[in-house]
Design an enzyme around this catalytic site. Structure first.
Site, PDB file in Angstrom:
ATOM      1  N   GLU A   1      -8.213 -31.445  78.576  1.00 15.47           N
ATOM      2  CA  GLU A   1      -8.592 -30.619  77.434  1.00 15.47           C
ATOM      3  C   GLU A   1      -7.789 -31.067  76.214  1.00 15.47           C
ATOM      4  OE1 GLU A   1     -10.426 -26.585  78.594  1.00 15.47           O
ATOM      5  OE2 GLU A   1      -8.281 -26.333  78.646  1.00 15.47           O
TER       6      GLU A   1
ATOM      7  N   LYS B   1     -10.439 -16.449  78.930  1.00 10.49           N
ATOM      8  CA  LYS B   1      -9.226 -16.173  78.150  1.00 10.49           C
ATOM      9  C   LYS B   1      -9.027 -14.651  78.033  1.00 10.49           C
ATOM     10  CE  LYS B   1      -9.899 -20.651  76.076  1.00 10.49           C
ATOM     11  NZ  LYS B   1      -9.753 -21.548  74.938  1.00 10.49           N
TER      12      LYS B   1
ATOM     13  N   SER C   1     -14.760 -27.381  73.382  1.00 11.32           N
ATOM     14  CA  SER C   1     -16.023 -27.251  72.635  1.00 11.32           C
ATOM     15  C   SER C   1     -17.257 -27.708  73.424  1.00 11.32           C
ATOM     16  CB  SER C   1     -15.926 -27.975  71.292  1.00 11.32           C
ATOM     17  OG  SER C   1     -14.906 -27.374  70.492  1.00 11.32           O
TER      18      SER C   1
ATOM     19  N   GLY D   1     -11.805 -24.820  70.983  1.00 10.56           N
ATOM     20  CA  GLY D   1     -12.171 -23.752  70.056  1.00 10.56           C
ATOM     21  C   GLY D   1     -12.407 -24.227  68.635  1.00 10.56           C
TER      22      GLY D   1
ATOM     23  N   ASN E   1     -13.800 -20.153  81.407  1.00 10.35           N
ATOM     24  CA  ASN E   1     -12.472 -19.574  81.145  1.00 10.35           C
ATOM     25  C   ASN E   1     -12.631 -18.523  80.044  1.00 10.35           C
ATOM     26  OD1 ASN E   1      -9.846 -18.946  80.562  1.00 10.35           O
ATOM     27  ND2 ASN E   1      -9.315 -20.950  79.700  1.00 10.35           N
TER      28      ASN E   1
ATOM     29  N   GLU F   1      -2.962 -23.330  75.838  1.00 10.79           N
ATOM     30  CA  GLU F   1      -2.528 -22.072  75.203  1.00 10.79           C
ATOM     31  C   GLU F   1      -1.265 -21.532  75.871  1.00 10.79           C
ATOM     32  OE1 GLU F   1      -6.378 -20.230  75.463  1.00 10.79           O
ATOM     33  OE2 GLU F   1      -7.098 -21.688  73.991  1.00 10.79           O
TER      34      GLU F   1
ATOM     35  N   HIS G   1      -2.582 -24.558  81.028  1.00 15.83           N
ATOM     36  CA  HIS G   1      -3.547 -24.554  79.914  1.00 15.83           C
ATOM     37  C   HIS G   1      -2.781 -24.729  78.602  1.00 15.83           C
ATOM     38  CE1 HIS G   1      -6.528 -23.216  77.015  1.00 15.83           C
ATOM     39  NE2 HIS G   1      -7.431 -23.482  77.932  1.00 15.83           N
TER      40      HIS G   1
END
Ligand code: 13P
Length: 246
Positions: free
Chosen positions: A162, A10, A207, A168, A8, A92, A90
């Site tokens: 996730e 992003k 991660s 991240g 991904n 985000e 997701h």
């Protein structure tokens, strides 16, 4: 089940960087590979990816199919450029763009109607984890998004666990946590999808890197990984996928 590794990207990578990356990815015999670039690189990457047996996905999709929705991209438009699947929900999208479980459920419905395979992302925040609410949060996310699906739809579905606190941050979830949550997701899928549940891939994301991918993929009910940061350099990503085959 063959393992699936999804990169991904992003909001990273210009078109020429994306093409350069994909031409430098080593072909894989034993695992499935997918790249999820920006909307603007999907068509070009798909053309190169055909020869390399790499799937190309989209990071998002509108719940509507056409009309006055400035800035949105529909499932039909994605299919028109050869997109193979879409990521939905997701963290985000949930956090920064305020996508609720209800909106994500509408996107799932749209994906089903338009015959677009999707990866539904679920996961708890640090706060929810510390309150001991992980399973409750994930149960709710799965229930809201998937409870209207019929038998014929389940072959379009994958799930990605996730944990938001692991994205991240370099803080990968422990083997115990991943194992516990993936087992929980599998049993929830059994409740929703019956016999089809065993064919649904459950990926882990947060991660993931070449140093931990092998251990993560060896956990029961982990059928692949969704990789962010470690998928942005061809060298690092090649190292990561080479670990899977060893
Ligand atoms: P990182 O691998 O950078 O933690 O990102 C995970 C992710 O959000 C993939 O969708």
């Amino acid at each position: 089940m063959r393992k699936l590794i999804i990169a991904n990207w992003k909001m990273n990578m210009l078109r020429r960087e994306a093409i350069h990356f994909i031409t430098n990815i080593a072909e894989q015999q034993d695992i499935d590979l997918a790249i999820v670039p920006s909307f603007l690189s999907i068509k070009e990457l798909k053309e190169v990816a055909l020869d390399k047996n790499i799937l190309i996905g989209s990071q998002n999709m509108s719940e509507h199919n056409h009309g006055a929705y400035t800035g949105e991209v529909s499932a039909t438009m994605l299919k028109d450029v050869g997109c193979d699947f879409v990521l939905l929900g997701h963290s985000e999208r949930r956090k920064i763009f305020l996508e609720s479980n209800q909106v994500i459920a509408k996107k799932v419905e749209r994906a089903v109607v338009e015959d677009m395979p999707f990866v539904l992302c679920v996961g708890e925040t640090l706060d929810e984890k510390e309150q001991g609410e992980t399973e409750e949060v994930i149960d709710h996310m799965l229930e809201e998004a998937l409870s209207s699906l019929m038998d014929a739809h389940w072959n379009k579905v994958s799930i990605a666990y996730e944990p938001v606190w692991a994205i991240g941050t370099g803080k990968v979830a422990s083997v115990e946590i991943i194992s516990q949550v993936h087992n929980f997701i599998r049993s929830k899928l059994e409740e929703l999808a019956g016999e089809k549940a065993s064919e649904i891939r459950i990926l882990y994301g947060g991660s993931v890197k070449s140093e931990n991918i092998k251990e993560i993929l060896s956990i029961n009910n982990v059928d692949g990984a969704l990789v962010g940061g470690a998928s942005l350099e061809a060298l690092t990503f090649n190292q990561l996928i080479s670990e899977v085959g060893i």
